[in-house]
Structures are given as structure tokens and as C-alpha cells.
Scaffold this active site. Structure first.
Site, short mmCIF file in Angstrom:
data_model
loop_
_atom_site.label_atom_id
_atom_site.label_comp_id
_atom_site.label_asym_id
_atom_site.label_seq_id
_atom_site.Cartn_x
_atom_site.Cartn_y
_atom_site.Cartn_z
N ASP A 184 0.84 -1.19 0.00
CA ASP A 184 0.00 0.00 0.00
C ASP A 184 0.88 1.25 0.00
OD1 ASP A 184 -2.39 1.76 0.82
OD2 ASP A 184 -3.26 -0.24 0.86
N HIS B 56 -3.63 5.89 3.74
CA HIS B 56 -4.41 4.74 3.30
C HIS B 56 -3.83 3.43 3.82
CE1 HIS B 56 -5.78 1.71 0.28
NE2 HIS B 56 -6.88 2.43 0.30
N SER C 252 -11.17 -1.20 -0.57
CA SER C 252 -9.90 -1.19 0.16
C SER C 252 -10.10 -1.51 1.63
CB SER C 252 -9.23 0.19 0.05
OG SER C 252 -8.42 0.29 -1.07
#
Length: 899
Positions: free
Chosen positions: A334, A392, A570
């Protein structure tokens, strides 16, 4: 059956699936479409939850209305599109179309109830006249509490009710400052979080002047350079045996960005014609699959904050796997982690692998923004240079492995080992070359062990690339389990890496366990997990369905660790990765084949061998309790669990509910009920087991008493079950009740419904027929008439043929619908237009679409539909009808659409 007819059939089914998801509690507005007599096409357009519209937008004012003289009333939670302009004027002409007039509306005033600390957000959007600043003010009577200006920025702004103010009625004002008219989106929720929506049409991208090239015969670096046509390509990096990242010749002309992209594609087409080259593909950029919310959520252990764990049945899994995933290593590929080696986010630091292996940052120089260009050994997430970031990778990692430390939340596998692998850089983007290198690396040396047992891929936007499939197949052969986000394009088209073979593709559900509005779906989906949906309150708890986890945010001028709510596939994927970690902690030998067999036989979802597979949820919504039980090798004590694990009752959904109680265990035996109780004036316990009852299955029935609830405000309580198995135990079943009034009040503004010729002329489509509709009971109804062959033809008459069906608002009265800041609906799903066929004497009825201000996220698996570079909206005719002309009740705007 023609191809178009087949497509229409398939996508009608898809639309029904999406519409069903909007009524997760089983409710309906009760609307019905017009009768089919003398109808060519008819249907209903649903409106997303909480949607409102400025009552004096430009389209309304153009019909001779005056700006409102009093504040417009709004509910406590909403998302509203509006229009303001200091003065009236005329938009510039575009091609052969004269510019429309726009009216003056200097200020919009709204009245609403706010809670202490509640935020209100404003997102500005320019019109064809240009960009102007806006001012957002919060007032109590005439007293100004806070004022914020957008200046010349397009970023959202917000005002907040400070703790020094009491909850109650307040006034909001949106004021125009500059000369150009402006559109805006205003939103708030009682959960104190912004709506996670994108309002611009997305655009797919790839790295300029780069390609991933697979050679037909392996050549080392020396022989490749001596035999390959280096005048056509320059080797940059060997990604694997015979697989190279190539650069285009430096002399390739790039006079503009558009020409640069086209020249890159032309160069790649040339490479694919070479006899030495097996394939050449663009080096696609990939993006983290979520829509960001920057506002930290209140830290709360309540089910409202971590509803997703309850929906997943995680509390039962923790009882069966008390080790919390200890001994299992998960790689999160990520954006990296917030913090630095040895000092990561406090929720994650204890579980990050120490020491980190060499090479945990694979972000190439083009995307890197960590101050050390190119790959290195530090997977720290530096945030974004431009715009705001949501950390994220930190959010994904928190769902998996946040520690139980008395602060914030906990990860599902809260004692597992976390291996951060940075493959996404600036803006959450990266390349397929970077991902390929990371996948090869995590598989470990051929004479050693893999670096992780599970790899989470909450990223996507890639087409099928054989090199990536080969890397995943190799990793799987070494025992690695890959889990990936399905994508957020509301598309059935396969998105990669989720759709690769031997990858668990995860779709997302909302708080009601229903497919999220943005989630991809299709026969390639394997399993579903909580991903949230900011546009819904599926569990009727009065909050947007967001997944809460660890993150970082700008606080008082510095970036600090925090917790935020996000939505996206996600967020769904790490739930599955973490449950697999719990399973592997109980049975380390579990691999892809064994997990997939358990999934297909229902052991991880419905618990039945006949568990059906669907295009929305794959083999079903993952049940962590059932999954842990399936993996457990030792004896498991008997636990009582509830289905559903959360009860949601509302006047818009179900008023009554039945809860099934079942015993978990290696060999489930009888348990003894001690008591069942409920303490809430709005909830009636209709039936329940009594003290002394024994068995393995029980039932509870409850009914909502809405007259005891305040309209629009949710309440919560617990059904408490005390029982005895090996010891005295207690089960609490959360119940959420709400008297809902939103459905009838939903309104996105007057909608123009167009049937557009699918074959463009140049860069413009032609609208063949149009009607318009206003919201009634939270829906729009529309219909088109068959062309009777007589002139003049009414605007809503349509001849037989194939068309694109679209609808949307023209809030700024510029003659265009569906651009940023305006509502838009497309058949069958926004962003994925499909043709619809009209035949003589064969009416098409029952069509349903959903309109909203949001736009879908892009998937590179949909190149024929997305992206839409420079899309400005569908153009409407601007001439007024002649006096006495019958327009079939339609508005005098139609024709032509630009892309």
C-alpha cells in the site's frame, strides 16, 4: 435475440441488484411507474440517502422564480447541491450553441439542527464562467459563530459547532464573492464525518513513455542490449526473467500532454508488432481503492464506530482464536505506514515486523515523494505533496493488526505481525512495474521462506497483465495467500489484481450487509466483507456507514496520528486478510486451495454446503466466527451467537425482527438460558427463551415502537442474554431503532431525462428525445412516447433504435447536465453506460436508475466506458418552445451531449 437486447437484459438485472441495495432494511418507497399503454420507455430514478437540493438554484430561478426570502430547512444529516451568483449574466458561447443566461442569487441561507462538535462541509465547483471564491458561515440568530472562505482553492472547507455552543437550531449561509456563478456541495452528518464521495468523473492514467515488455526468448542484460532494437526502446529495469521496464526513445515528440499519451500508446503498438517481443503493455498507474475522508472520528468502542466487526461476527472469532493471529505475518502492499521504523502509529508499532527486511519501499522515482527518490528500505508514508492524504496504508493495516492497547480501536488479527510494503506513492498512485517487483520480493528467495503468509492488496486499476498473474501464481505455490479489493467502479467488468486467478477478490457491503453502491461485482467475486458506504445508513444507527481505523491527519499545523472513517473495497479486503490470519494461527498449514475449498463449501460464510454464489457477494458475507471454527483443530468451548449480530429497525425499513441464537463449538451441546432482557421504551420484547430453557438453538422476536422515538434521531440498546455453558456467559445483541423521514424528503432537483444516440458525431452525441421530472416521495418517474410519425414531433417521442439513457440536473442553467456538482444518473450504473433498445410496439418498462452527486471510481478493466477525458456534461437544447407548442410536459432544454 440481438446483442443489444442481451446487454439490456443483463444490465436490468444489475440495476435491480443496485436498487435493492439502497433499501437494505427491506423497505420501499411504494412508488410505481406509469402504465405501459402507449409507452416506449418508462422507469423510476431513485435518489441516494440524505440527498437535498438548493431550492433557488439557477434552473429553478430561470423559470421566473425569485430567490428564497427565508432560510431553507434541512435535516440534521444531508448532502445538498447548490448555486450562488452575485449577479446575473450570460455564459460564453460554445461551438454553435449560444450561451445561456444565469440569474443572480448572492446568498443561500439554511436552517438546521446541529449537535456539539458537528461539522458542515462545503466543496466548491466552477461553472463555464470560471471560478469564484465562496464564503461559508455558521450563525446563531444574527451572531456569527464561524466563517470560512474557499478563496481560490477547490479543496473543501468546513465550519463546526464548538463545544461552547449548545445543540440546537442554527443558520448556515453560503455567499458568493467573485463575479462568476458557482456550484457547491454542502454536507454533514451527526457522526461528525464528511460524505466520502468523488464528484468529478475519473480519468485512468499510465506512466508516460514507459512500457512493460515481455521478450519471447530470455536474454540477459548484455545480450539484450546487443540484439534488441534499442532505437525503439531503452531498458530501464529488469523486473523478472525476460520481463523489462522499457522507456521510449528520448526523441519521441511530446508537444502536449494529450499528444504525449497518444504517442506513448502508438509506440507501444509498434513494439507489439516486433517479432522479438511477446507483449508490450503500458506501465499503468494504480490507485488506492477508497474515497478519502479527512476528518478524524471520535474515538469510541461502541458498535456505531466498529459496526463492521459486529457484522463480521469478529467477537465470536476472538473467543475461538484468543491468540489474535499471533505467529502469522501479513504484508500490506500500500502507501506505507504513518511514522518511522521503531516509531510507527501507536496502534501498529508493537506488531510491525522488527527488524524490517531489506527493500520494503518499491515506489519508483516517478511517483516517489518521500525525499529519497526510488526504492529504498523505509516504508514510511510521507503523505501527499499536493492535496490531503488519508494514510491509506495505515488505515488498512489498522483493520488487520491494530493492537489492543486501551486506545482507539483494535485490528481483527490484533496480535499478528505486520509487514508494510510501500508500492503506492504521491496521491496513492504507483505502477504495475513497482507492484510486480514487490510481489517477486515477498515470495522470498528460491532457497528460503516467503516473507509473509498473507498479502493484502487494497489497490487496483490495472488491466490483466500476464507477468503479474505469473508472480501471484508463483507466490501461491510457495504458500502465500493473496487478498485484493474488487474495486469501486460499480462495474461487473473484472478489475485486477483482484480478478487474477488464485486471488481472493473481495466486494464491499454496507452496515446492512448489502452490496455497497460503489462496489464492483460479478462472477469473479469470491467473498464480501464490510467496506462501508458513506451515502447510506444501512444499519439505521444515524451515522454514515464508514469503516473506522487508524490513520493520520493534519492537527494544529502538524501531521499527527488519529482515527478516521473511510469507505471502499480497500476497507473490505483487510477484513478478509485478518480473518485468514486468525485461521492460520489456528491451523498454520492452511493455503489458498484449502481456504478456497472451505469458502466454496460455505464453511466461511453461510455454514452450509449448499451456500449459493452470487455476483454481488461471491460465496457470501464472510463470517469470522464460522471461519475460525472451521480452522480450529482443538476443542472449542460452546459459545452462543446471534444472527443477525446487529438488529436494525426503522420506520423506513423493518419494524420487527427475529434473532436466531445458535451454539458455536467443536461439538455443540446444550446450553442453559439464565435470562433475556431489554431496557428501552421504544423496543418491545415479543418472544424469548425463559430461564431454564436448554438447547442449541433459540429464537428472539422484537418490535420497534416508533412513537417512543424522536423523528430522525436513532437510539440504541442491547438485548442481553445470560447463559451457562462451561461457565456463566453473557451475550449482548445491539439493537438500533430509528423513526426515519428521509425517504419522502429526498430531492436532487429537476431531472432532465435524455435518450442519446450512442454513435457520436465528432466529439458530440445527439439527443433524440427528452423528458423531465421532479421528485415525488423521494423518486423521479419518467416515460417516453412512441414516435407516431406525425410532425412536429414532441420532445418525449422516440423512434425505434438503440440509445444511451441518462438523466441529471442543470443547477447552474448552463445547458449541460451531469458535470461536477450536479446530480447524474446513467443506465444501468453511473459511469458504465450501456445501450437500451426501443422497438416498435414493444414497450420497455421497469427501468430503474439511481441519481446522486457522486461519481464512480475508475477501473482500468473498463477502457471502453471510462475514462472520460475533458467530459463537460450532456448538452441540452437552449431554445424556448414556440407559443402553444405541445412538449408533452417536458422542459424546453434538449439535444446534443459532449464527452
Amino acid at each position: 435475440m440481438t446483442a443489444n437486447s442481451r446487454a439490456a437484459t443483463v444490465f436490468r438485472y444489475s440495476v435491480l441488484a443496485v436498487v435493492a441495495s439502497l433499501y437494505g432494511c427491506g423497505g420501499s418507497s411504494g412508488g410505481s411507474e406509469p402504465a405501459s399503454a402507449n409507452i416506449a420507455l418508462s422507469g423510476i430514478i431513485d435518489i441516494e440517502t440524505g440527498t437535498r437540493v438548493d431550492a433557488d438554484d439557477a434552473d429553478t430561478l430561470a423559470l421566473s422564480a425569485s430567490p428564497l426570502g427565508s432560510p431553507q430547512l434541512l435535516p440534521q444529516e444531508f448532502i445538498l447541491a447548490g448555486y450562488v451568483s452575485i449577479s446575473d449574466g450570460t455564459y460564453p458561447d460554445r461551438d454553435e450553441f449560444p450561451g445561456n443566461n444565469y440569474p443572480a442569487d448572492p446568498v443561500d441561507t439554511f436552517s438546521m439542527t446541529l449537535r456539539e462538535g458537528q461539522n458542515v462541509y462545503l466543496q466548491p465547483f466552477s461553472t463555464n464562467q470560471g471560478f469564484s471564491p465562496l464564503i461559508l458561515s455558521l450563525l446563531s440568530g444574527s451572531r456569527v459563530i464561524e466563517t470560512v472562505a474557499t478563496n481560490n482553492q477547490v479543496d473543501p472547507i468546513r465550519v463546526s459547532l464548538p463545544d461552547t455552543e449548545t445543540a440546537g437550531a442554527y443558520t448556515l449561509q453560503v455567499r458568493a464573492v467573485g463575479a462568476a456563478p458557482m456550484l457547491y456541495i454542502l454536507s454533514t452528518s451527526a457522526a461528525d464525518s464528511a460524505h466520502a464521495m468523488a464528484f468529478e468523473w475519473p480519468d485512468h492514467d499510465f506512466v508516460d513513455a514507459e512500457a512493460i515488455v515481455v521478450l519471447k526468448a530470455y536474454k540477459d542484460s548484455v545480450s539484450m542490449r546487443s540484439t534488441m532494437p534499442l532505437h525503439l526502446m531503452e531498458p530501464k529495469q529488469e523486473l523478472a526473467s525476460g520481463v523489462w521496464l522499457m522507456k521510449a526513445p528520448s526523441q519521441m515528440a511530446r508537444s502536449s500532454q494529450a499528444q504525449s499519451k497518444e504517442s506513448t500508446l502508438a509506440w507501444i503498438r509498434t513494439l507489439n508488432r516486433r517479432p522479438e517481443i511477446a507483449s508490450a503493455t503500458p506501465n499503468y498507474k494504480m490507485r488506492a481503492m477508497q474515497t478519502p475522508l479527512d476528518e478524524p472520528l471520535y474515538n469510541s468502542p461502541s458498535v456505531g464506530q466498529q459496526w463492521h466487526y459486529e457484522l463480521l461476527n469478529a467477537p465470536i472469532a476472538w473467543q475461538i482464536a484468543p491468540g489474535g493471529g499471533s505467529g502469522v505475518t501479513l504484508a500490506v502492499m500500500d502507501t506505507g505506514l504513518f511514522g518511522a521504523p521503531g516509531n510507527w502509529h501507536s496502534e501498529l508499532n508493537a506488531n510491525v515486523v522488527q527488524p524490517l527486511p531489506e527493500g520494503t519501499d518499491f515506489v519508483s522515482e516517478e511517483f516517489d515523494n518521500d525525499g529519497v527518490p526510488g526504492p529504498d528500505n523505509n516504508p514510511s508514508d510521507p503523505g501527499n505533496v499536493v492535496g490531503s492524504g488519508v494514510s491509506h496504508g495505515t488505515h488498512v493495516a489498522g483493520t488487520i493488526a491494530a493492537a489492543v492497547n486501551g486506545a482507539g480501536g483494535a485490528g481483527i488479527a490484533y496480535k499478528s505481525s505486520l509487514l508494510p510494503v510501500r508500492v503506492l506513492g504521491e496521491g496513492g498512485t504507483g505502477s504495475s512495474a513497482d507492484l510486480l517487483a514487490a510481489l517477486r520480493w515477498v515470495a522470498g528467495p528460491s532457497d528460503g521462506e516467503p516473507l509473509a503468509e498473507i498479502v493484502n492488496l487494497s489497490l487496483g486499476g490495472l488491466p490483466f497483465l500476464q507477468q503479474l498473474q505469473d508472480a501471484i501464481s508463483y507466490g501461491t505455490s510457495r504458500g502465500i495467500v493473496f487478498v485484493a479489493a474488487a474495486g469501486n467502479s460499480a462495474s461487473t467488468l473484472a478489475s485486477y489484481p483482484a480478478a487474477f486467478d488464485k486471488v481472493f477478490a473481495v466486494s464491499a457491503v454496507d452496515g446492512a450487509g448489502v452490496l455497497a453502491s460503489y462496489s464492483n461485482y460479478g462472477d469473479w467475486i469470491d467473498v464480501a466483507a464490510p467496506g462501508g458506504d458513506a451515502s447510506r445508513d444501512g444499519n439505521a444507527d444515524g451515522r454514515s456507514d464508514l469503516v473506522s481505523s487508524s490513520s493520520a491527519a493534519l492537527v494544529n499545523g502538524t501531521v499527527q496520528e488519529t482515527y478516521i472513517g473511510l469507505q471502499g473495497t480497500s476497507m473490505a479486503a483487510p477484513h478478509v486478510s485478518a480473518v485468514f490470519a486468525l485461521m492460520k494461527s489456528l491451523n498454520p498449514a492452511l493455503n489458498y486451495e484449502q481456504l478456497n475449498n472451505m469458502l466454496m463449501t460455505g464453511k466461511l460464510t453461510c455454514g452450509s454446503e449448499t451456500c449459493p454464489k452470487s455476483t454481488e457477494l461471491g460465496w457470501g458475507l464472510l463470517d469470522a466466527g464460522k471461519s475460525a471454527l472451521a480452522a480450529a483443530g482443538a476443542t472449542v468451548s460452546d459459545f452462543l451467537t446471534a444472527s443477525p449480530s446487529i438488529v436494525s429497525l426503522s420506520t423506513e425499513g423493518e419494524l420487527s425482527a427475529s434473532v436466531s441464537l445458535s451454539v458455536y463449538g467443536s461439538a455443540p451441546g446444550d446450553i442453559i438460558i439464565e435470562s433475556v432482557s431489554v431496557v428501552a421504551p421504544w423496543l418491545r420484547l415479543d418472544s424469548a427463551p425463559v430461564s431454564g430453557d436448554s438447547g442449541t438453538d433459540f429464537g428472539i422476536s422484537v418490535t420497534l415502537l416508533p412513537e417512543a422515538l424522536e423523528a430522525g434521531i436513532s437510539e440504541r440498546t442491547n438485548i442481553v442474554v445470560e447463559y451457562r455453558s462451561d461457565e456463566l456467559r453473557r451475550l449482548e445483541i445491539p439493537v438500533i431503532g430509528q423513526r426515519v423521514t428521509d425517504q419522502q424528503a429526498r430531492d436532487a432537483g429537476r431531472h432532465f431525462v435524455l435518450l442519446v444516440d450512442p454513435e457520436p458525431t465528432g466529439d458530440r452525441y445527439t439527443t433524440v428525445a427528452q423528458t423531465s421530472a421532479v421528485a415525488e416521495n423521494g423518486q423521479y418517474q419518467f416515460s417516453f412516447l412512441p414516435d407516431d410519425g406525425e410532425m412536429p414531433r414532441m420532445l418525449n417521442e422516440v423512434p425505434p433504435g438503440d440509445y444511451i439513457l441518462v438523466a441529471g440536473t442543470d443547477l447552474d442553467n448552463d445547458g449541460l447536465i451531469c458535470h461536477a456538482g450536479e446530480a447524474c444518473a446513467e443506465y444501468p450504473v453511473a459511469g458504465l453506460r450501456e445501450e437500451i433498445t426501443i422497438r416498435q410496439g414493444d414497450p420497455v418498462t421497469g427501468v430503474r436508475m439511481t441519481t446522486s452527486y457522486s461519481r464512480p471510481s475508475i477501473s482500468a478493466a473498463t477502457p471502453g466506458v471510462l475514462p472520460r477525458p475533458a467530459f463537460i456534461g450532456y448538452r441540452l437544447i437552449q431554445q424556448q418552445p414556440e407559443s402553444g407548442e405541445d412538449n408533452g410536459g417536458t422542459a424546453p432544454k434538449t439535444i446534443g451531449a459532449e464527452r
